[in-house]
Design a protein around this motif. Structure first.
Motif, PDB file in Angstrom:
ATOM      1  N   GLY A   1      58.093  40.881  17.377  1.00 35.21           N
ATOM      2  CA  GLY A   1      56.971  41.674  16.892  1.00 35.21           C
ATOM      3  C   GLY A   1      56.126  40.931  15.885  1.00 35.21           C
ATOM      4  N   GLY A   2      54.970  41.501  15.587  1.00 33.79           N
ATOM      5  CA  GLY A   2      54.127  41.065  14.488  1.00 33.79           C
ATOM      6  C   GLY A   2      53.588  39.654  14.592  1.00 33.79           C
ATOM      7  N   ALA A   3      53.278  39.101  13.421  1.00 32.82           N
ATOM      8  CA  ALA A   3      52.690  37.761  13.345  1.00 32.82           C
ATOM      9  C   ALA A   3      53.610  36.708  13.950  1.00 32.82           C
ATOM     10  N   GLN A   4      54.931  36.944  13.854  1.00 26.66           N
ATOM     11  CA  GLN A   4      55.873  35.959  14.378  1.00 26.66           C
ATOM     12  C   GLN A   4      55.799  35.834  15.899  1.00 26.66           C
ATOM     13  N   ALA A   5      55.423  36.916  16.579  1.00 27.09           N
ATOM     14  CA  ALA A   5      55.238  36.843  18.033  1.00 27.09           C
ATOM     15  C   ALA A   5      54.050  35.956  18.372  1.00 27.09           C
ATOM     16  N   ILE A   6      52.973  36.124  17.617  1.00 23.55           N
ATOM     17  CA  ILE A   6      51.783  35.312  17.864  1.00 23.55           C
ATOM     18  C   ILE A   6      52.093  33.839  17.593  1.00 23.55           C
ATOM     19  N   ALA A   7      52.868  33.573  16.535  1.00 22.48           N
ATOM     20  CA  ALA A   7      53.248  32.203  16.213  1.00 22.48           C
ATOM     21  C   ALA A   7      54.124  31.598  17.298  1.00 22.48           C
ATOM     22  N   ALA A   8      55.086  32.371  17.810  1.00 19.40           N
ATOM     23  CA  ALA A   8      55.974  31.867  18.857  1.00 19.40           C
ATOM     24  C   ALA A   8      55.187  31.453  20.095  1.00 19.40           C
ATOM     25  N   PHE A   9      54.179  32.255  20.458  1.00 21.45           N
ATOM     26  CA  PHE A   9      53.346  31.906  21.604  1.00 21.45           C
ATOM     27  C   PHE A   9      52.466  30.690  21.303  1.00 21.45           C
TER      28      PHE A   9
ATOM     29  N   LEU B   1      55.166  38.112  27.842  1.00 16.47           N
ATOM     30  CA  LEU B   1      54.822  39.312  27.092  1.00 16.47           C
ATOM     31  C   LEU B   1      55.800  39.478  25.930  1.00 16.47           C
ATOM     32  N   ALA B   2      55.283  39.879  24.779  1.00 16.00           N
ATOM     33  CA  ALA B   2      56.121  40.144  23.608  1.00 16.00           C
ATOM     34  C   ALA B   2      55.810  41.522  23.050  1.00 16.00           C
ATOM     35  N   SER B   3      56.847  42.201  22.602  1.00 17.25           N
ATOM     36  CA  SER B   3      56.709  43.499  21.951  1.00 17.25           C
ATOM     37  C   SER B   3      57.849  43.642  20.951  1.00 17.25           C
ATOM     38  N   PRO B   4      57.637  44.347  19.853  1.00 15.58           N
ATOM     39  CA  PRO B   4      58.648  44.399  18.798  1.00 15.58           C
ATOM     40  C   PRO B   4      59.990  44.957  19.264  1.00 15.58           C
ATOM     41  N   PRO B   5      61.086  44.398  18.755  1.00 13.84           N
ATOM     42  CA  PRO B   5      62.408  44.961  19.043  1.00 13.84           C
ATOM     43  C   PRO B   5      62.576  46.316  18.370  1.00 13.84           C
TER      44      PRO B   5
ATOM     45  N   THR C   1      45.354  39.152  11.785  1.00 14.52           N
ATOM     46  CA  THR C   1      45.205  38.005  10.895  1.00 14.52           C
ATOM     47  C   THR C   1      45.874  36.770  11.491  1.00 14.52           C
ATOM     48  N   ALA C   2      47.033  36.944  12.086  1.00 16.31           N
ATOM     49  CA  ALA C   2      47.706  35.821  12.733  1.00 16.31           C
ATOM     50  C   ALA C   2      46.848  35.230  13.834  1.00 16.31           C
ATOM     51  N   LYS C   3      46.223  36.083  14.621  1.00 14.52           N
ATOM     52  CA  LYS C   3      45.351  35.594  15.689  1.00 14.52           C
ATOM     53  C   LYS C   3      44.172  34.821  15.118  1.00 14.52           C
ATOM     54  N   ARG C   4      43.611  35.330  14.025  1.00 10.88           N
ATOM     55  CA  ARG C   4      42.485  34.630  13.408  1.00 10.88           C
ATOM     56  C   ARG C   4      42.897  33.263  12.879  1.00 10.88           C
ATOM     57  N   LEU C   5      44.058  33.203  12.217  1.00  7.09           N
ATOM     58  CA  LEU C   5      44.511  31.939  11.631  1.00  7.09           C
ATOM     59  C   LEU C   5      44.897  30.922  12.696  1.00  7.09           C
TER      60      LEU C   5
ATOM     61  N   ALA D   1      50.334  33.609   6.837  1.00  5.70           N
ATOM     62  CA  ALA D   1      50.371  32.147   6.934  1.00  5.70           C
ATOM     63  C   ALA D   1      51.782  31.621   6.723  1.00  5.70           C
ATOM     64  N   ALA D   2      52.523  32.264   5.816  1.00  8.93           N
ATOM     65  CA  ALA D   2      53.905  31.845   5.560  1.00  8.93           C
ATOM     66  C   ALA D   2      54.783  32.087   6.790  1.00  8.93           C
ATOM     67  N   ILE D   3      54.586  33.222   7.460  1.00  8.55           N
ATOM     68  CA  ILE D   3      55.344  33.512   8.679  1.00  8.55           C
ATOM     69  C   ILE D   3      55.025  32.498   9.766  1.00  8.55           C
ATOM     70  N   LEU D   4      53.748  32.186   9.930  1.00  6.40           N
ATOM     71  CA  LEU D   4      53.348  31.223  10.958  1.00  6.40           C
ATOM     72  C   LEU D   4      53.988  29.870  10.705  1.00  6.40           C
TER      73      LEU D   4
END
Length: 453
Positions: free
Chosen positions: A205-213, A173-177, A242-246, A51-54
């Protein structure tokens, strides 16, 4: 019920593959689901940092993405956008056999996805009263391809192909650096994107990719913004899930496709060597991967442990496999018979479920809860991972009891179109006013009668 080793394993078997003995138990419903082997999900320990990353990405955009890339990936970025030439170079450098394999995977996935596209439905309820169920592709999607312990060009295929078949116009499309690749995603992932015509690719990558989208990111002067998407899809670890769920509700999601899991329902006719190989094939993904055998045969369970021990000793990622198979999320579940096994399968709701029993097709037809079902000796999960034509982005953690795997309809929404003539509306006008009065919403009825006075 006895949650322990059901029998003393032989000295050369993998004793850390625990046993849950459900024979003779009368557990059903929630009680049965509660004793299924599951990983420790972390609860608020995962949700709070995610949640903090988002929130950070939403508030600080590109600055947050840059700091998170350095923190989690050890990569310094000025922009997360992958240059166009990096995509073309990756494809040019791709090994011929891998390119051929990806082409075959794309072709099979496209044939299955194209067949999934649903037809619109138009019904004339009465003369002049037409209602249409119309399928419309979402405008824009963000597809996530994980990195970490393995490389997943196959996940590029699984995300992109159904989106294209659905008619989505804008695909990112996003994938971790990856530090070892100059801060870009793995070149095989870039090559797969280029093969599919995807040019908007981000090293996030990660939750931050989901947040960016989900929120969109202004990348500053001279840089294209990451536009907000309508739907986010793709597998990932618990942080991605978890990011997708939130963020569900801010954007659409496919499912909470987290760390991989396999269950095998087998009876005494099954080949323990194949079962061991299949359990290991998923365990090599991640130390938290779940590998579960469901059987009514003590003898088969013991022979599987013997083969696990032998095959772990020779597999490349033996330490990772051993950790996954020793975890609380993995093990054997002993059941009374195949009928009992089917009930346990539905309670577990596996991402991948293999049926290795007598009359496997008939048993498979009775399964209600699974992301994908693999029937018989010659349909291993690995087939679905790459070349079956099916999709390998599937619900995990028991969510297959209500969620579906990624498919064309993930990228479609149904719009209902109502087209009534004057006479068709007049035919039901009294019914509308009667119901409006019963609900104490008289203006609803007035909106109809006004058309006739």
């Amino acid at each position: 019920m006895n949650i322990s080793l059901a029998q003393q394993p032989s000295a050369d078997s993998f004793a850390d593959f625990r046993t849950i003995d459900l024979r003779g138990s009368a557990l059903t419903g929630a009680a049965l689901s509660a004793v299924m082997p599951r990983p420790e999900m972390g609860g608020s320990g995962v949700e709070a940092p995610v949640a903090a990353i988002l929130a950070d990405v939403r508030e600080r955009g590109l600055v947050a993405l840059t700091e998170l890339a350095l923190k989690f990936d050890g990569v310094e970025q000025t922009s997360p956008r992958v240059p166009r030439e990096a995509l073309t170079d990756a494809l040019a450098d791709l090994a011929p056999d891998v390119r051929l394999a990806l082409a075959e995977s794309i072709d099979r996935a496209r044939r299955f996805a194209t067949a999934q596209v649903p037809d619109d439905v138009e019904v004339e309820i009465s003369p002049g009263a037409v209602v249409t169920h119309k399928w419309v592709a979402v405008r824009r999607v963000g597809l996530y391809v994980p990195g970490g312990l393995a490389v997943y060009p196959s996940s590029v295929v699984m995300n992109v192909v159904p989106a294209q078949a659905a008619g989505v116009e804008s695909i990112a499309l996003a994938s971790p650096p990856q530090k070892e690749y100059g801060g870009l995603p793995h070149p095989v992932i870039l090559a797969a994107a280029e093969m599919l015509g995807i040019t908007e690719v981000y090293a996030i990558g990660g939750a931050q990719a989901i947040a960016a989208f989900a929120y969109g990111v202004d990348c500053g002067a001279g840089e294209d913004a990451i536009d907000q998407v309508d739907v986010v899809t793709g597998p990932g670890n618990i942080y991605v899930a978890t990011a997708k769920r939130l963020l569900k509700g801010t954007v659409g999601i496919d499912s909470e496709a987290g760390t991989t899991e396999i269950a095998v329902l087998a009876d005494s006719t099954a080949d323990p060597r194949l079962i061991a190989a299949d359990l290991i094939s998923q365990a090599e993904h991640d130390p938290n991967a779940a590998s579960v055998l469901i059987t009514d045969s003590d003898d088969l369970a013991d022979r599987v442990r013997v083969h696990l021990s032998a095959q772990i000793a020779t597999t490349k990622h033996g330490d990772r496999v051993r950790e996954a198979l020793s975890g609380q999320q993995s093990g054997t579940i002993l059941v009374d018979d195949v009928e009992h096994g089917i009930a346990v399968c539905d309670a577990y709701a596996a991402e991948h479920l293999e049926i290795q029993t007598a009359d496997a097709a008939q048993v498979a037809s009775r399964i209600r809860n699974a992301g994908a079902v693999f029937v018989g000796d010659y349909s291993p999960v690995s087939l679905g991972d790459y070349c079956a034509g099916s999709n390998h982005v599937l619900p995990t953690g028991g969510t297959a009891s209500f969620a579906s795997g990624l498919n064309v309809t993930t990228f479609l929404k149904a719009v209902q179109v109502i087209n009534y003539s004057r006479s068709a509306l007049e035919e039901v006008s009294q019914h509308i006013t009667s119901l409006a009065t019963a609900e104490d919403l008289p203006a609803h009825g007035d909106a109809v009668t006004a058309r006739f006075h």
